[in-house]
Design a protein around this motif. Sequence first.
Motif, mmCIF file in Angstrom:
data_model
loop_
_atom_site.group_PDB
_atom_site.id
_atom_site.type_symbol
_atom_site.label_atom_id
_atom_site.label_comp_id
_atom_site.label_asym_id
_atom_site.label_seq_id
_atom_site.Cartn_x
_atom_site.Cartn_y
_atom_site.Cartn_z
ATOM 1 N N LYS A 1 31.084 55.721 25.484
ATOM 2 C CA LYS A 1 30.445 56.901 25.984
ATOM 3 C C LYS A 1 29.234 57.264 25.175
ATOM 4 O O LYS A 1 28.442 57.975 25.498
ATOM 5 N N ASP A 2 29.545 57.068 23.989
ATOM 6 C CA ASP A 2 28.592 57.318 22.806
ATOM 7 C C ASP A 2 27.266 56.526 22.728
ATOM 8 O O ASP A 2 26.287 57.022 21.942
ATOM 9 N N ILE A 3 27.252 55.776 23.460
ATOM 10 C CA ILE A 3 26.061 54.819 23.401
ATOM 11 C C ILE A 3 25.288 54.658 24.730
ATOM 12 O O ILE A 3 25.900 54.690 25.781
ATOM 13 N N ALA A 4 23.853 54.718 24.762
ATOM 14 C CA ALA A 4 23.127 54.471 25.982
ATOM 15 C C ALA A 4 21.963 53.683 25.798
ATOM 16 O O ALA A 4 21.621 53.486 24.326
ATOM 17 N N GLY A 5 21.203 53.173 26.648
ATOM 18 C CA GLY A 5 19.962 52.590 26.293
ATOM 19 C C GLY A 5 19.993 51.330 26.007
ATOM 20 O O GLY A 5 18.923 50.671 26.075
ATOM 21 N N PRO B 1 15.922 48.644 13.404
ATOM 22 C CA PRO B 1 16.873 49.709 12.774
ATOM 23 C C PRO B 1 17.007 50.831 13.813
ATOM 24 O O PRO B 1 16.005 51.291 14.382
ATOM 25 N N GLY B 2 17.984 51.596 13.747
ATOM 26 C CA GLY B 2 18.179 52.644 14.452
ATOM 27 C C GLY B 2 18.642 52.305 16.034
ATOM 28 O O GLY B 2 18.637 53.358 16.769
ATOM 29 N N THR B 3 18.550 50.914 16.245
ATOM 30 C CA THR B 3 19.101 50.929 17.785
ATOM 31 C C THR B 3 20.401 51.145 18.304
ATOM 32 O O THR B 3 20.597 50.838 19.489
ATOM 33 N N GLY B 4 21.302 51.093 17.262
ATOM 34 C CA GLY B 4 22.543 51.509 17.567
ATOM 35 C C GLY B 4 23.553 50.249 17.406
ATOM 36 O O GLY B 4 24.612 50.272 18.002
ATOM 37 N N LYS B 5 23.185 49.222 16.358
ATOM 38 C CA LYS B 5 23.961 48.170 16.230
ATOM 39 C C LYS B 5 25.335 48.617 15.508
ATOM 40 O O LYS B 5 26.458 48.179 16.047
ATOM 41 N N THR B 6 25.248 49.516 14.469
ATOM 42 C CA THR B 6 26.498 49.939 14.059
ATOM 43 C C THR B 6 27.292 50.775 15.215
ATOM 44 O O THR B 6 28.564 50.454 14.866
ATOM 45 N N LEU B 7 26.628 51.494 15.822
ATOM 46 C CA LEU B 7 27.382 52.149 16.431
ATOM 47 C C LEU B 7 28.314 51.256 17.712
ATOM 48 O O LEU B 7 29.251 51.690 18.014
ATOM 49 N N LEU B 8 27.643 50.148 18.303
ATOM 50 C CA LEU B 8 28.227 49.413 19.038
ATOM 51 C C LEU B 8 29.441 48.662 18.448
ATOM 52 O O LEU B 8 30.390 48.605 18.969
ATOM 53 N N GLU C 1 19.161 58.888 28.762
ATOM 54 C CA GLU C 1 20.562 59.051 28.433
ATOM 55 C C GLU C 1 21.127 59.435 27.381
ATOM 56 O O GLU C 1 21.989 60.095 26.789
ATOM 57 N N ILE C 2 20.122 58.831 26.124
ATOM 58 C CA ILE C 2 20.513 58.912 24.648
ATOM 59 C C ILE C 2 20.274 60.620 24.334
ATOM 60 O O ILE C 2 21.001 61.179 23.748
ATOM 61 N N ILE C 3 19.292 61.216 25.088
ATOM 62 C CA ILE C 3 18.951 62.533 24.913
ATOM 63 C C ILE C 3 20.511 63.272 25.289
ATOM 64 O O ILE C 3 20.770 64.298 24.576
ATOM 65 N N ILE D 1 23.524 62.314 25.582
ATOM 66 C CA ILE D 1 24.347 62.219 24.669
ATOM 67 C C ILE D 1 24.428 63.116 23.407
ATOM 68 O O ILE D 1 25.257 63.752 23.128
ATOM 69 N N HIS D 2 23.205 63.155 23.070
ATOM 70 C CA HIS D 2 23.072 63.666 21.620
ATOM 71 C C HIS D 2 22.844 65.311 22.012
ATOM 72 O O HIS D 2 23.048 65.981 21.059
ATOM 73 N N THR D 3 22.541 65.940 23.214
ATOM 74 C CA THR D 3 22.351 67.246 23.180
ATOM 75 C C THR D 3 23.721 67.694 23.884
ATOM 76 O O THR D 3 23.831 68.958 24.353
ATOM 77 N N SER E 1 13.731 54.911 18.513
ATOM 78 C CA SER E 1 15.096 54.358 18.627
ATOM 79 C C SER E 1 16.188 55.489 18.819
ATOM 80 O O SER E 1 15.619 56.875 18.712
ATOM 81 N N GLY E 2 17.368 54.979 18.806
ATOM 82 C CA GLY E 2 18.144 56.054 19.390
ATOM 83 C C GLY E 2 18.493 56.857 17.970
ATOM 84 O O GLY E 2 18.630 58.040 18.105
ATOM 85 N N ALA E 3 18.125 56.279 16.722
ATOM 86 C CA ALA E 3 18.330 57.078 15.652
ATOM 87 C C ALA E 3 17.159 58.219 15.594
ATOM 88 O O ALA E 3 17.461 58.965 15.091
ATOM 89 N N ASP E 4 16.024 57.758 16.036
ATOM 90 C CA ASP E 4 14.960 58.471 16.081
ATOM 91 C C ASP E 4 15.258 60.062 16.863
ATOM 92 O O ASP E 4 14.802 60.857 16.697
HETATM 93 P P1 ADP Z 1 21.557 50.641 13.470
HETATM 94 O O1 ADP Z 1 22.764 50.061 12.888
HETATM 95 O O2 ADP Z 1 20.979 49.539 14.704
HETATM 96 O O3 ADP Z 1 20.207 50.628 12.431
HETATM 97 P P2 ADP Z 1 22.861 52.835 14.035
HETATM 98 O O4 ADP Z 1 23.922 52.338 14.914
HETATM 99 O O5 ADP Z 1 23.193 53.091 12.634
HETATM 100 O O6 ADP Z 1 21.686 51.970 14.166
HETATM 101 O O7 ADP Z 1 22.285 54.218 14.653
HETATM 102 C C1 ADP Z 1 22.186 55.367 13.814
HETATM 103 C C2 ADP Z 1 22.486 56.691 14.971
HETATM 104 O O8 ADP Z 1 21.508 56.751 15.587
HETATM 105 C C3 ADP Z 1 23.515 56.646 15.310
HETATM 106 O O9 ADP Z 1 24.620 57.200 14.482
HETATM 107 C C4 ADP Z 1 23.508 57.338 16.655
HETATM 108 O O10 ADP Z 1 23.623 58.919 16.310
HETATM 109 C C5 ADP Z 1 21.910 57.239 16.939
HETATM 110 N N1 ADP Z 1 21.747 56.030 18.000
HETATM 111 C C6 ADP Z 1 21.188 54.974 17.797
HETATM 112 N N2 ADP Z 1 21.229 53.953 18.853
HETATM 113 C C7 ADP Z 1 21.944 54.957 19.851
HETATM 114 C C8 ADP Z 1 22.149 54.620 21.243
HETATM 115 N N3 ADP Z 1 21.740 53.554 21.894
HETATM 116 N N4 ADP Z 1 22.914 55.376 21.867
HETATM 117 C C9 ADP Z 1 23.123 56.616 21.372
HETATM 118 N N5 ADP Z 1 22.881 57.086 20.161
HETATM 119 C C10 ADP Z 1 22.379 56.157 19.263
#
Ligand code: ADP
Length: 608
Positions: free
Chosen positions: A150-154, A192-199, A327-329, A331-333, A355-358
């Motif tokens: 649920k915390d991931i979109a996009g 970077p910041g596309t949510g790989k760690t998050l996934l 969707e990401i906006i 989630i984060h708001t 990116s999601g992180a941005d």
């Molecule tokens: P990566 O590992 O790809 O560099 P991260 O997973 O560390 O990126 O993402 C960093 C932060 O950015 C996450 O903790 C989250 O808050 C936000 N973020 C990045 N991608 C997404 C996404 N697809 N959906 C929601 N939040 C995201």
Amino acid sequence: MIKNLLFWLTVTIIVMSTFQSIRQKKYNLKIDYSSFLSDIKNNNIKEVKINGKEINVIKKNNNKYTTYIPINDLTLLNKLINKNIKINSTPISEPNLIISIIISWLPLIISILVWLFFIKQIYNNSKGALFFGKSRAKTLIKNNIKTTFKDIAGCNEAKEEVKEIVEYLKTPNKFKKLGGKIPKGILMIGSPGTGKTLLAKAIAGEAKVPFYNISGSDFVEMFVGIGASRVRDMFYQAKKNCPCIIFIDEIDAVGRRRGINFSGGHDEREQTLNQILVEMDGFNSNEEIIIIAATNRPDVLDPALMRSGRFDRRIIVDLPDINGRKEIIKIHTRNIPLNKDVNIDIISKSIPGFSGADIANLINEAALFAAKYNKKNVSMKEFEKAKDKIIMGTERKSLVMTNDQKELAAYHESGHTIVGELIPNHDPVHKVTIIPRGKSLGTTFFLPENDNFNISLNKLESKISTLYGGRIAEEIIYGKKNISTGASNDIKIATIIAKNMVTKWGFSKEIGPISYIDDEEIIYTNKIIKNKNFSNYISEKIDKEIKKIINKNYLRAKNIIIKNINILHKMKNKLIKYETLNKNQIKKIIYKSKINNLIKNNIKNKRD
Ligand code: ADP
Ligand code: ZN
């Protein structure tokens, strides 16, 4: 540490010297033996303390001194008794025990202290190099992972693929019964910041398994072999806790192609990589350990990493598109109070390439702005500010522009704005500002209607025209000799576009649909090599075509500005006054003048 050392040294020295001085204070006057004898004869002495060969003497007038018996003077005792002198005597005294112990151990103590000091230095420098090979993976126990899908979109496709893995982890037997093998290694590819760690975390969170998180660069240490033993330790721990997920971020830090090195040999990295491969081959699929590695440089990875049974699954994690960003906006708001005027559609439209992180960063910045101005909720204004801050670096409001500079910037940006708005096939203008940010003295923002993946020839040409709008405005107003360097970036971008049009996208009739550009990164040298696999004749032709495209669009822009010179002046004035103009203000300036012009012309025509 050095301070400590010095402190204790001085303390010891002070203590020792006071001991010594207390011992000797009373009798520090030394007198020869014959004087002592004559003192006895003359009845000057009250009391003596005999201490081996040392005699401490107290005279009748209470003066004190010390003297030494030269040879065994057996007559001394009689002389003293005859004169009625009080005799004290102590057993032959050893030197003070404590002090002698301290003195004999002092060198050793000092050298131990120095040794400890150096160890501490080494320890700090190598951040634990002394704990050779302990894995530095951060462990998250299963109950602590709150991240879910649920915390991931996009990145919907990646999410779908990843859901399968959760199934494996939850019900491994279901798959094993059918002879299926559970994947061991997954490679996540994305910027970077596309949510790989998050996934990866969400997989662990959904499957309720422990999550080990380590970065590839954690393996690279200054001592050869440490990385490898860290890998061993990490797998050892993971096996004890399987099923589990190991997440290796930045795998390219260790997983680069072996054998070819930019900086000579790098045994450490190679050994670490080998150890990872050995470990992956070593555990069988009964041990449900899934290793997820992340990189944005799959091209530099060692092919051995990708062989089957290792990281043989690839999941591409893309930058979010316009809907994904929305969707990401959302989630984060979730936990942020938003003003009614906040329009997520518009925000999402205005941040292509984020990116999601941005986006997370954007929302955080906006919330911080709102807090700074004591607002109850976050409004569109804060989002605009946050976006500008992130895109352009912090506003340089403090930099004072002279009026001349301001005027130049205003003409320059007005030039971009007018051409961008009036030329066909161009993204609409969103905002223009002469508030300096980063390196530029002003900026014109355009807002695409939707994400452009394929851009048409018309649109590219219009873009080139718009890029020259700034320079042309300067030239028309100040004359050819007074143009500024402010257009250098515009020129650069326009040239790159024109070059690509000719050599890459096949937009030139003369050259035809042939690619003459080879911008593949060459792994071995890490440099871009422009393969000049074409003749000088073609090269000249390419240059000519590029010039043709640029000249044509430069002239188009020039015509627009000359025709609308009164709008240019007007917009410059407004920009100097307000510094920033939004979309509606820009439209008003341009189209009101246009209508006025039309009316004027009509009247003129009628008169004629
Ligand atoms: P990566 O590992 O790809 O560099 P991260 O997973 O560390 O990126 O993402 C960093 C932060 O950015 C996450 O903790 C989250 O808050 C936000 N973020 C990045 N991608 C997404 C996404 N697809 N959906 C929601 N939040 C995201
Ligand atoms: Zn410009």
